[in-house]
Design a protein around this motif. Structure first.
Motif, mmCIF file in Angstrom:
data_model
loop_
_atom_site.group_PDB
_atom_site.id
_atom_site.type_symbol
_atom_site.label_atom_id
_atom_site.label_comp_id
_atom_site.label_asym_id
_atom_site.label_seq_id
_atom_site.Cartn_x
_atom_site.Cartn_y
_atom_site.Cartn_z
ATOM 1 N N SER A 317 -5.547 67.552 33.684
ATOM 2 C CA SER A 317 -4.822 66.789 32.917
ATOM 3 C C SER A 317 -4.327 65.609 33.414
ATOM 4 C CB SER A 317 -3.402 67.644 32.341
ATOM 5 O OG SER A 317 -3.921 69.020 31.718
ATOM 6 N N PRO A 318 -4.187 64.543 32.722
ATOM 7 C CA PRO A 318 -3.938 63.271 33.149
ATOM 8 C C PRO A 318 -2.359 63.184 33.290
ATOM 9 C CG PRO A 318 -4.781 62.885 30.961
ATOM 10 C CD PRO A 318 -5.081 64.284 31.143
ATOM 11 N N SER A 319 -1.937 62.393 33.875
ATOM 12 C CA SER A 319 -0.626 62.142 34.319
ATOM 13 C C SER A 319 0.251 61.714 32.904
ATOM 14 C CB SER A 319 -0.014 61.322 35.369
ATOM 15 O OG SER A 319 -0.674 60.118 35.129
ATOM 16 N N LEU A 320 1.457 62.078 32.602
ATOM 17 C CA LEU A 320 2.194 61.446 31.448
ATOM 18 C C LEU A 320 2.369 59.857 31.646
ATOM 19 C CD1 LEU A 320 3.573 62.522 28.997
ATOM 20 C CD2 LEU A 320 5.665 62.600 30.605
ATOM 21 N N ALA A 321 2.371 59.528 32.685
ATOM 22 C CA ALA A 321 2.268 57.957 32.793
ATOM 23 C C ALA A 321 1.112 57.386 32.084
ATOM 24 C CB ALA A 321 2.800 57.532 34.228
ATOM 25 N N LEU A 322 0.150 57.888 32.203
ATOM 26 C CA LEU A 322 -0.958 57.284 31.660
ATOM 27 C C LEU A 322 -1.121 57.667 30.162
ATOM 28 C CD1 LEU A 322 -3.758 57.932 34.487
ATOM 29 C CD2 LEU A 322 -2.297 55.676 34.038
ATOM 30 N N MET A 323 -0.741 58.916 29.734
ATOM 31 C CA MET A 323 -1.065 59.259 28.469
ATOM 32 C C MET A 323 -0.184 58.887 27.490
ATOM 33 S SD MET A 323 -3.464 61.603 28.048
ATOM 34 C CE MET A 323 -2.851 62.234 26.861
ATOM 35 N N LEU A 324 1.320 58.044 27.804
ATOM 36 C CA LEU A 324 2.083 57.805 26.837
ATOM 37 C C LEU A 324 1.509 56.212 26.404
ATOM 38 C CD1 LEU A 324 4.797 57.929 25.531
ATOM 39 C CD2 LEU A 324 5.812 57.018 27.693
ATOM 40 N N PRO A 325 1.226 55.265 26.994
ATOM 41 C CA PRO A 325 0.787 53.923 26.697
ATOM 42 C C PRO A 325 -0.484 54.286 25.690
ATOM 43 C CG PRO A 325 1.236 53.867 28.965
ATOM 44 C CD PRO A 325 1.290 55.286 28.461
ATOM 45 N N SER A 329 -0.874 53.290 21.534
ATOM 46 C CA SER A 329 -1.874 52.385 21.188
ATOM 47 C C SER A 329 -2.506 52.867 20.064
ATOM 48 C CB SER A 329 -2.750 51.990 21.990
ATOM 49 O OG SER A 329 -2.062 51.244 23.169
ATOM 50 N N VAL A 330 -2.747 54.285 20.065
ATOM 51 C CA VAL A 330 -3.686 54.953 19.014
ATOM 52 C C VAL A 330 -2.724 55.051 17.772
ATOM 53 C CG1 VAL A 330 -4.691 57.161 18.229
ATOM 54 C CG2 VAL A 330 -5.087 56.354 20.615
ATOM 55 N N ALA A 331 -1.447 55.555 17.871
ATOM 56 C CA ALA A 331 -0.741 55.418 16.795
ATOM 57 C C ALA A 331 -0.503 54.013 15.915
ATOM 58 C CB ALA A 331 0.647 56.028 17.193
ATOM 59 N N ILE A 333 -2.483 51.612 15.968
ATOM 60 C CA ILE A 333 -4.122 51.354 15.004
ATOM 61 C C ILE A 333 -3.927 52.264 14.055
ATOM 62 C CG2 ILE A 333 -6.428 51.428 15.524
ATOM 63 C CD1 ILE A 333 -6.070 50.927 18.325
ATOM 64 N N PHE A 334 -3.465 53.529 13.816
ATOM 65 C CA PHE A 334 -3.764 54.406 12.919
ATOM 66 C C PHE A 334 -2.849 53.867 11.510
ATOM 67 C CE2 PHE A 334 -2.134 58.059 10.396
ATOM 68 C CZ PHE A 334 -3.067 58.553 10.070
ATOM 69 N N VAL A 335 -1.654 53.387 12.000
ATOM 70 C CA VAL A 335 -0.539 52.768 10.850
ATOM 71 C C VAL A 335 -1.276 51.596 10.571
ATOM 72 C CG1 VAL A 335 1.577 51.659 10.524
ATOM 73 C CG2 VAL A 335 1.477 53.861 11.984
ATOM 74 N N VAL A 336 -1.901 50.855 11.201
ATOM 75 C CA VAL A 336 -2.620 49.604 10.493
ATOM 76 C C VAL A 336 -3.649 50.031 9.696
ATOM 77 C CG1 VAL A 336 -3.821 47.417 11.455
ATOM 78 C CG2 VAL A 336 -1.988 48.032 12.701
ATOM 79 N N LEU A 337 -4.344 50.818 10.076
ATOM 80 C CA LEU A 337 -5.640 51.091 9.130
ATOM 81 C C LEU A 337 -5.148 51.718 7.802
ATOM 82 C CD1 LEU A 337 -8.068 52.944 11.755
ATOM 83 C CD2 LEU A 337 -8.203 50.821 10.501
ATOM 84 N N VAL A 338 -3.985 52.558 7.731
ATOM 85 C CA VAL A 338 -3.491 53.226 6.746
ATOM 86 C C VAL A 338 -3.231 52.270 5.828
ATOM 87 C CG1 VAL A 338 -1.641 54.917 5.859
ATOM 88 C CG2 VAL A 338 -3.364 55.498 7.588
ATOM 89 N N ALA A 339 -2.408 51.236 6.246
ATOM 90 C CA ALA A 339 -1.856 50.210 5.541
ATOM 91 C C ALA A 339 -3.059 49.366 4.761
ATOM 92 C CB ALA A 339 -0.761 49.194 6.368
ATOM 93 N N SER A 340 -3.783 49.145 5.630
ATOM 94 C CA SER A 340 -4.843 48.391 4.979
ATOM 95 C C SER A 340 -5.546 49.127 3.915
ATOM 96 C CB SER A 340 -6.093 47.721 5.932
ATOM 97 O OG SER A 340 -6.568 48.933 6.619
ATOM 98 N N LEU A 341 -5.906 50.392 4.057
ATOM 99 C CA LEU A 341 -6.659 51.103 3.015
ATOM 100 C C LEU A 341 -5.669 51.199 1.588
ATOM 101 C CD1 LEU A 341 -7.902 54.121 4.969
ATOM 102 C CD2 LEU A 341 -9.154 52.436 4.063
ATOM 103 N N ILE A 342 -4.407 51.426 1.826
ATOM 104 C CA ILE A 342 -3.494 51.348 0.688
ATOM 105 C C ILE A 342 -3.651 50.015 -0.063
ATOM 106 C CG2 ILE A 342 -1.178 51.566 -0.185
ATOM 107 C CD1 ILE A 342 -0.621 53.452 2.164
ATOM 108 N N TRP A 343 -3.708 48.867 0.716
ATOM 109 C CA TRP A 343 -3.778 47.679 0.081
ATOM 110 C C TRP A 343 -4.975 47.444 -0.761
ATOM 111 C CZ3 TRP A 343 -6.601 43.174 1.620
ATOM 112 C CH2 TRP A 343 -6.117 42.070 0.828
ATOM 113 N N LYS A 344 -6.246 47.647 -0.047
ATOM 114 C CA LYS A 344 -7.354 47.460 -0.841
ATOM 115 C C LYS A 344 -7.473 48.694 -2.035
ATOM 116 C CE LYS A 344 -10.329 46.189 3.075
ATOM 117 N NZ LYS A 344 -11.493 46.668 3.816
ATOM 118 N N THR A 345 -6.792 49.917 -1.987
ATOM 119 C CA THR A 345 -6.805 50.762 -3.038
ATOM 120 C C THR A 345 -6.029 50.034 -4.161
ATOM 121 O OG1 THR A 345 -7.123 52.428 -1.594
ATOM 122 C CG2 THR A 345 -6.346 52.972 -3.749
#
Length: 595
Positions: A317-325, A329-331, A333-345
């Protein structure tokens, strides 16, 4: 003197006990004097070998070969020749009834019939003969009325019965013929014939007493993991069956299992395991006693597919210091993708708005493709007899042979064709072979053509052709055409009685016309090949082409798909060659008529 000798064999049947049903007229013991003088109590009399010796003065032969229709002249016509000169139409409703007897290896039958009202006033008696198909076994019984008897037309509903015919081996085919007497020299409709089979050992004695016909009735299949366990009932100990076998096949694979039960452990059932079967595969299996020509029981085995858990090696398991950033970042990116999909729909919904009722209507109108399983109540493939005429030339015969090969290979049907069974035809005789196949087949397909229709309707100018046919009566071609005529008569009789006609079919290739189908065969289903291969498949297997929410689609028997198979391509080429040959013959015949 020789004519009197021919009469002898008519009287071979010995005196038998009367086997009767209520309302039926059964034979009587009468004297010849009573028959000749017309005394009371001798309305329907059996003629015995003793009667023959009394009338002719010598013992009769034990075997002769066929019945000669002269007893009316010999026994009743000497005093009054006019009494035997009127024709009488053949009997109707010829039926065969099995009589119970203690012998477990043979059958006894009694024949019944009704007289025809055509010429019934001149009826003098009946002659009943029994012929083994493909063999020399023969039996004949003679029954006469007294000379003063004259039946009215209202008596045509009376049922007459023969004496018993005993000692018929089980599982044999016979032809029984009932002949009305007297028989004039120029008359063809003085008899009625029908084919029948004596009962099998299982039908008469029960399956548990017949080694040849026995097969496992109860089969249970269980699956635990990848192991398949099959349990089946064993044969009774008195049959002496000690070993069994199982054969499974799927996707060109075969799996044979030899089975040797432990009778000390269980004498009624046995279980065995089937291994090395592929997961996610449906197998068709057979199980039978390990005996020559044993009857096989078919069952299905569906091997389920199990998902295997994929094991992954443990990672550090990697250390918590490396996992938090990385997680933040993944979160993002996920929020941006969801917003763009809702706008296109939302933009697409503004541009195109489809009413819900239109969507529902489109879904209801669309045909959904589904799976339509074949009926599984038939333990063996349907048996199809193909009849045809060889008068259209060798190319037409080749097309028929290729059609039979395609149906047998790709339409799950067992095809019977005289071209493939020359040995049996030589042993049985061509006509006997066709009669047996007509009796045993589930379906009969007549390939109609110009030559077949021409043979069924001979013209005045065809007298020489008829003579040539008589010279080649033993050929397969003539027997096949005669069988077609017999099939036409059977269709007419079945239609008149309101019986099911689904056993009979007619078909033409695309180089023939529908007018080539004989009139009597137009009463049954007829197809144009190869356009109607799917309809023919539906007829043979009793499955509908269309149903609620699904339809039947088999690529290799569709109008376009069958040519992708080797046998389908061979069939198409054979039809093409036959078309070219027949077209050339017709142009040649038209040219000769013009000259």
């Amino acid at each position: 003197m020789w004519r009197a000798a021919l009469v002898v064999f008519l009287f071979l049947a010995p005196c038998q006990h009367v086997w009767a049903q209520e309302g039926a007229i059964t034979p009587q013991d009468c004297s010849l004097d009573c028959i000749k003088e017309g005394g009371p109590g001798c309305e329907y009399c059996r003629i015995t070998r003793a009667d023959v010796k009394t009338a002719l003065g010598f013992n009769s032969f034990k075997e002769f070969g066929s019945c000669i229709p002269w007893p009316c002249f010999e026994l009743l016509g000497k005093k009054d020749p006019q009494i035997c000169q009127h024709y009488v139409h053949g009997p109707n409703n010829v039926e065969v009834e099995f009589v119970n007897e203690p012998n477990s290896e043979s059958d006894t039958i009694v024949v019944s019939w009704k007289p025809s009202y055509y010429g019934i006033a001149f009826l003098r008696g009946f002659q009943v003969s029994l012929q083994a198909l493909g063999g020399s076994s023969f039996a004949c019984q003679l029954f006469l009325f007294h000379r003063n008897l004259s039946l009215p037309a209202s008596q045509s509903q009376r049922v007459y019965k023969s004496d018993p015919f005993p000692g018929l081996p089980l599982g044999s085919q016979y032809a029984v013929t009932v002949m009305a007497l007297p028989v004039p020299e120029e008359w063809e409709r003085f008899y009625r014939s029908r084919n029948f089979s004596s009962r099998s050992c299982a039908e008469k004695n029960g399956l548990e007493k017949c080694k040849k016909d026995w097969y496992p009735k109860h089969i249970e299949v269980q699956q635990e993991g990848t192991a398949i366990t099959v349990t089946f009932n064993l044969a009774p100990p008195q049959l002496g069956i000690r070993r069994y076998f199982s054969l499974c096949y799927a996707n060109s694979m075969k799996k044979y299992t030899d089975i040797s039960p432990n009778f000390k452990k269980n004498q009624t059932h046995h279980s065995f395991q089937m291994t090395d079967l592929q997961e996610g595969t449906n197998y068709t299996c057979e199980i039978a006693a390990n005996q020559m020509d044993a009857v096989r029981k078919t069952f299905n085995v569906q091997v389920l597919q199990f998902l295997k858990a994929v094991s992954t090696p443990h990672s550090v398991s990697p250390s918590l210091a490396l996992m938090l950033p990385l997680g933040l970042s993944v979160a993002a990116i996920f929020v941006v993708l969801v917003a763009s999909l809702i706008w296109k729909t939302r933009l697409q919904m503004k541009k195109v708005y489809i009413k819900p009722d239109i969507i529902r209507q489109q879904e209801e109108s669309g045909t959904q493709e589904g799976v339509m399983p074949l009926p599984r109540n038939r333990p063996t493939p349907p048996r199809l007899l193909i009849c045809y005429s060889s008068c259209d030339g060798p190319a037409h015969v080749k097309a028929v042979m290729q059609l039979g090969a395609f149906i047998q290979q790709h339409m799950a049907t067992q095809v019977c064709l005289d071209l493939w069974d020359s040995l049996s035809m030589a042993e049985e005789g061509g006509m006997a072979w066709h009669c047996r196949q007509i009796w045993e087949s589930d379906f009969i397909l007549v390939i109609c053509s110009w030559g077949l229709n021409r043979r069924s309707k001979p013209s005045e100018g065809d007298e020489d052709d008829g003579a040539d046919e008589r010279l080649h009566y033993g050929s397969n071609a003539f027997c096949s055409e005669a069988a077609v005529k017999l099939i036409g008569e059977e269709v007419g009789h079945a239609k008149a009685r309101g019986q099911d006609l689904s056993k009979y079919m007619a078909a033409i290739f695309d180089y023939s016309d529908e007018t080539d189908i004989p009139t009597e065969l137009r009463l049954v289903s007829h197809y144009i090949l190869t356009r109607d291969l799917q309809l023919l498949f539906s007829h043979l297997h009793g499955v509908a082409l269309h149903g609620p929410g699904h339809y039947l689609k088999i690529n290799h028997i569709s109008e376009d798909g069958f040519t992708k198979l080797p046998s389908g391509a061979a069939l198409q080429w054979a039809i093409y060659e036959a078309r070219m040959e027949i077209t050339a013959k017709r142009h040649h015949s038209v040219g000769n008529e013009g000259d």
